[in-house]
Motif scaffolding. Structure first.
Motif, PDB file in Angstrom:
ATOM      1  N   GLU A 160     -56.686   7.879 -36.357  1.00  0.00           N
ATOM      2  CA  GLU A 160     -56.429   7.426 -34.995  1.00  0.00           C
ATOM      3  C   GLU A 160     -55.008   6.861 -34.934  1.00  0.00           C
ATOM      4  O   GLU A 160     -54.790   5.655 -35.033  1.00  0.00           O
ATOM      5  CB  GLU A 160     -57.453   6.383 -34.557  1.00  0.00           C
ATOM      6  N   SER A 161     -54.053   7.751 -34.802  1.00  0.00           N
ATOM      7  CA  SER A 161     -52.645   7.350 -34.788  1.00  0.00           C
ATOM      8  C   SER A 161     -51.851   8.293 -33.908  1.00  0.00           C
ATOM      9  O   SER A 161     -52.279   9.408 -33.619  1.00  0.00           O
ATOM     10  CB  SER A 161     -52.066   7.349 -36.212  1.00  0.00           C
ATOM     11  N   SER A 162     -50.686   7.827 -33.479  1.00  0.00           N
ATOM     12  CA  SER A 162     -49.808   8.666 -32.675  1.00  0.00           C
ATOM     13  C   SER A 162     -48.377   8.184 -32.834  1.00  0.00           C
ATOM     14  O   SER A 162     -48.119   7.054 -33.257  1.00  0.00           O
ATOM     15  CB  SER A 162     -50.197   8.632 -31.189  1.00  0.00           C
ATOM     16  N   ALA A 163     -47.448   9.052 -32.507  1.00  0.00           N
ATOM     17  CA  ALA A 163     -46.025   8.720 -32.544  1.00  0.00           C
ATOM     18  C   ALA A 163     -45.469   8.732 -31.124  1.00  0.00           C
ATOM     19  O   ALA A 163     -46.000   9.400 -30.231  1.00  0.00           O
ATOM     20  CB  ALA A 163     -45.262   9.721 -33.403  1.00  0.00           C
ATOM     21  N   LYS A 164     -44.392   7.983 -30.929  1.00  0.00           N
ATOM     22  CA  LYS A 164     -43.665   8.015 -29.661  1.00  0.00           C
ATOM     23  C   LYS A 164     -42.187   7.953 -29.977  1.00  0.00           C
ATOM     24  O   LYS A 164     -41.757   7.148 -30.823  1.00  0.00           O
ATOM     25  CB  LYS A 164     -44.073   6.855 -28.745  1.00  0.00           C
ATOM     26  N   LEU A 165     -41.398   8.808 -29.329  1.00  0.00           N
ATOM     27  CA  LEU A 165     -39.986   8.944 -29.656  1.00  0.00           C
ATOM     28  C   LEU A 165     -39.156   9.055 -28.388  1.00  0.00           C
ATOM     29  O   LEU A 165     -39.605   9.607 -27.381  1.00  0.00           O
ATOM     30  CB  LEU A 165     -39.743  10.196 -30.518  1.00  0.00           C
ATOM     31  N   ARG A 166     -37.928   8.540 -28.470  1.00  0.00           N
ATOM     32  CA  ARG A 166     -36.924   8.798 -27.441  1.00  0.00           C
ATOM     33  C   ARG A 166     -35.638   9.197 -28.123  1.00  0.00           C
ATOM     34  O   ARG A 166     -35.233   8.582 -29.102  1.00  0.00           O
ATOM     35  CB  ARG A 166     -36.654   7.586 -26.552  1.00  0.00           C
ATOM     36  N   GLU A 167     -34.991  10.235 -27.609  1.00  0.00           N
ATOM     37  CA  GLU A 167     -33.695  10.643 -28.120  1.00  0.00           C
ATOM     38  C   GLU A 167     -32.853  11.149 -26.966  1.00  0.00           C
ATOM     39  O   GLU A 167     -33.355  11.426 -25.878  1.00  0.00           O
ATOM     40  CB  GLU A 167     -33.864  11.748 -29.175  1.00  0.00           C
ATOM     41  N   GLY A 168     -31.556  11.255 -27.201  1.00  0.00           N
ATOM     42  CA  GLY A 168     -30.692  11.828 -26.187  1.00  0.00           C
ATOM     43  C   GLY A 168     -29.907  10.808 -25.392  1.00  0.00           C
ATOM     44  O   GLY A 168     -29.857   9.616 -25.710  1.00  0.00           O
ATOM     45  N   LEU A 169     -29.277  11.300 -24.336  1.00  0.00           N
ATOM     46  CA  LEU A 169     -28.343  10.523 -23.520  1.00  0.00           C
ATOM     47  C   LEU A 169     -29.062   9.747 -22.427  1.00  0.00           C
ATOM     48  O   LEU A 169     -30.270   9.913 -22.227  1.00  0.00           O
ATOM     49  CB  LEU A 169     -27.307  11.477 -22.917  1.00  0.00           C
ATOM     50  N   PRO A 170     -28.323   8.887 -21.683  1.00  0.00           N
ATOM     51  CA  PRO A 170     -28.946   8.127 -20.602  1.00  0.00           C
ATOM     52  C   PRO A 170     -29.541   9.050 -19.534  1.00  0.00           C
ATOM     53  O   PRO A 170     -29.023  10.133 -19.279  1.00  0.00           O
ATOM     54  CB  PRO A 170     -27.788   7.305 -20.034  1.00  0.00           C
ATOM     55  N   ALA A 171     -30.616   8.587 -18.930  1.00  0.00           N
ATOM     56  CA  ALA A 171     -31.267   9.339 -17.843  1.00  0.00           C
ATOM     57  C   ALA A 171     -30.924   8.664 -16.524  1.00  0.00           C
ATOM     58  O   ALA A 171     -31.777   8.105 -15.838  1.00  0.00           O
ATOM     59  CB  ALA A 171     -32.769   9.384 -18.065  1.00  0.00           C
ATOM     60  N   ASP A 172     -29.632   8.726 -16.167  1.00  0.00           N
ATOM     61  CA  ASP A 172     -29.172   8.053 -14.958  1.00  0.00           C
ATOM     62  C   ASP A 172     -29.655   8.752 -13.702  1.00  0.00           C
ATOM     63  O   ASP A 172     -29.948   9.956 -13.689  1.00  0.00           O
ATOM     64  CB  ASP A 172     -27.638   8.004 -14.944  1.00  0.00           C
ATOM     65  N   ASP A 173     -29.710   7.999 -12.610  1.00  0.00           N
ATOM     66  CA  ASP A 173     -29.968   8.579 -11.297  1.00  0.00           C
ATOM     67  C   ASP A 173     -28.722   9.340 -10.839  1.00  0.00           C
ATOM     68  O   ASP A 173     -27.589   8.956 -11.150  1.00  0.00           O
ATOM     69  CB  ASP A 173     -30.307   7.482 -10.287  1.00  0.00           C
ATOM     70  N   GLU A 174     -28.935  10.399 -10.102  1.00  0.00           N
ATOM     71  CA  GLU A 174     -27.827  11.250  -9.658  1.00  0.00           C
ATOM     72  C   GLU A 174     -26.753  10.450  -8.936  1.00  0.00           C
ATOM     73  O   GLU A 174     -25.549  10.685  -9.116  1.00  0.00           O
ATOM     74  CB  GLU A 174     -28.366  12.359  -8.748  1.00  0.00           C
ATOM     75  N   ALA A 175     -27.152   9.483  -8.139  1.00  0.00           N
ATOM     76  CA  ALA A 175     -26.192   8.706  -7.348  1.00  0.00           C
ATOM     77  C   ALA A 175     -25.277   7.850  -8.219  1.00  0.00           C
ATOM     78  O   ALA A 175     -24.208   7.418  -7.776  1.00  0.00           O
ATOM     79  CB  ALA A 175     -26.935   7.819  -6.350  1.00  0.00           C
ATOM     80  N   PHE A 177     -23.901   8.798 -11.246  1.00  0.00           N
ATOM     81  CA  PHE A 177     -23.001   9.542 -12.123  1.00  0.00           C
ATOM     82  C   PHE A 177     -21.531   9.383 -11.736  1.00  0.00           C
ATOM     83  O   PHE A 177     -20.641   9.548 -12.568  1.00  0.00           O
ATOM     84  CB  PHE A 177     -23.380  11.021 -12.144  1.00  0.00           C
ATOM     85  N   SER A 178     -21.251   9.066 -10.508  1.00  0.00           N
ATOM     86  CA  SER A 178     -19.857   8.924 -10.049  1.00  0.00           C
ATOM     87  C   SER A 178     -19.300   7.528 -10.286  1.00  0.00           C
ATOM     88  O   SER A 178     -18.130   7.272 -10.006  1.00  0.00           O
ATOM     89  CB  SER A 178     -19.765   9.280  -8.563  1.00  0.00           C
ATOM     90  N   ARG A 179     -20.096   6.624 -10.802  1.00  0.00           N
ATOM     91  CA  ARG A 179     -19.629   5.251 -11.036  1.00  0.00           C
ATOM     92  C   ARG A 179     -18.556   5.236 -12.117  1.00  0.00           C
ATOM     93  O   ARG A 179     -18.623   5.971 -13.114  1.00  0.00           O
ATOM     94  CB  ARG A 179     -20.786   4.351 -11.450  1.00  0.00           C
ATOM     95  N   ASP A 180     -17.566   4.372 -11.956  1.00  0.00           N
ATOM     96  CA  ASP A 180     -16.487   4.206 -12.927  1.00  0.00           C
ATOM     97  C   ASP A 180     -16.978   3.270 -14.031  1.00  0.00           C
ATOM     98  O   ASP A 180     -16.549   2.118 -14.147  1.00  0.00           O
ATOM     99  CB  ASP A 180     -15.240   3.643 -12.235  1.00  0.00           C
ATOM    100  N   CYS A 181     -17.871   3.788 -14.850  1.00  0.00           N
ATOM    101  CA  CYS A 181     -18.560   2.977 -15.869  1.00  0.00           C
ATOM    102  C   CYS A 181     -18.866   3.865 -17.061  1.00  0.00           C
ATOM    103  O   CYS A 181     -19.450   4.951 -16.896  1.00  0.00           O
ATOM    104  CB  CYS A 181     -19.857   2.402 -15.270  1.00  0.00           C
ATOM    105  N   TRP A 182     -18.459   3.418 -18.260  1.00  0.00           N
ATOM    106  CA  TRP A 182     -18.751   4.229 -19.443  1.00  0.00           C
ATOM    107  C   TRP A 182     -20.256   4.288 -19.672  1.00  0.00           C
ATOM    108  O   TRP A 182     -20.982   3.291 -19.511  1.00  0.00           O
ATOM    109  CB  TRP A 182     -18.083   3.648 -20.681  1.00  0.00           C
TER     110      TRP A 182
END
Length: 226
Positions: A160-175, A177-182
């Motif tokens: 009775e076990s499971s794994a959970k993973l996250r990888e990759g880049l930020p999942a920003d909202d479309e609005a 993406f144009s922000r002047d922010c790294w």
């Protein structure tokens, strides 16, 4: 069986696409980790303790003093949740809401079974030492019969076990993406520093290769498996 059975406890409701019941994935995460956290409750009081452990096939072993109250509670039937987490990166999104981390984790649910046979306890101790530092068991003195009696070893099934993973880049909202922010990911890794000699080492005793080249996950170094 290539996957563990999904149960009420191991079925992911939040971000189910990040979940996995693949036994190879679960094993790889457990094998890279040095320690786990063991959570349980007794008389309505929650407890969570860090412990070193070892995975052998579909079993996780933990150990401690024979008089350890946590191990006694687990031996006596307290339901447990064992967790392991590996932090792989800081995910810096363009919004505070989307800021996250990249990680790999495992949760194991179940009740402990005590290992009482002396040979099985010795084998479990061998597995734990080798899980922390492969190659170490052959250099150290194994536990004596008296020391084995002072140790309590418990095992848990990975059924009775499971794994959970996250990888990759930020999942920003479309609005956003144009922000002047790294935005991006700061990768993190676990690295061993130079070993420190014990002050009472006999003259001429040098650190072996499994110490000087220690790294997790373990890999082949110069043709020698660590």
């Amino acid at each position: 069986m290539s996957e563990t059975t999904a149960t009420l406890l191991t079925t992911l409701n939040r971000k189910p696409d990040r979940g996995s019941h693949d036994r190879a994935t679960i094993a790889a995460i457990l094998d890279e980790a040095v320690h786990c956290h063991v959570a349980y409750a007794v008389d309505g009081q929650a407890h969570c303790i860090p412990m070193v452990f070892a995975r052998v096939d579909d079993t996780v072993f933990i150990h401690g003093s024979a008089g350890n109250r946590s191990l006694l509670a687990l031996r006596d039937g307290a339901a447990a949740c064992i967790t392991v987490s590996l932090l792989d990166g800081l995910v810096l999104a363009r919004s505070a809401f989307r800021t996250s981390v990249n990680y790999r984790s495992v949760m194991v649910f179940g009740k402990a079974v005590e290992v009482t046979d002396a040979r099985e306890k010795q084998d479990a101790m061998h597995a734990i030492v080798e899980s922390v530092v492969p190659g170490r068991w052959d250099d150290v003195r194994p536990p004596s019969d008296q020391e084995l009696r002072m140790i309590r070893v418990l095992r848990f099934s990975l059924n009775e076990s499971s794994a959970k993973l996250r990888e990759g880049l930020p999942a920003d909202d479309e609005a956003d993406f144009s922000r002047d922010c790294w935005a991006g990911v700061i990768p993190l890794r676990r690295a061993a520093e130079a070993p420190i000699d014990d002050i009472r080492l006999p003259p001429g005793v040098r650190a072996p290769r499994y110490v000087t080249a220690y790294a997790r996950p373990f890999a082949s170094v110069g043709g020698e498996e660590l």
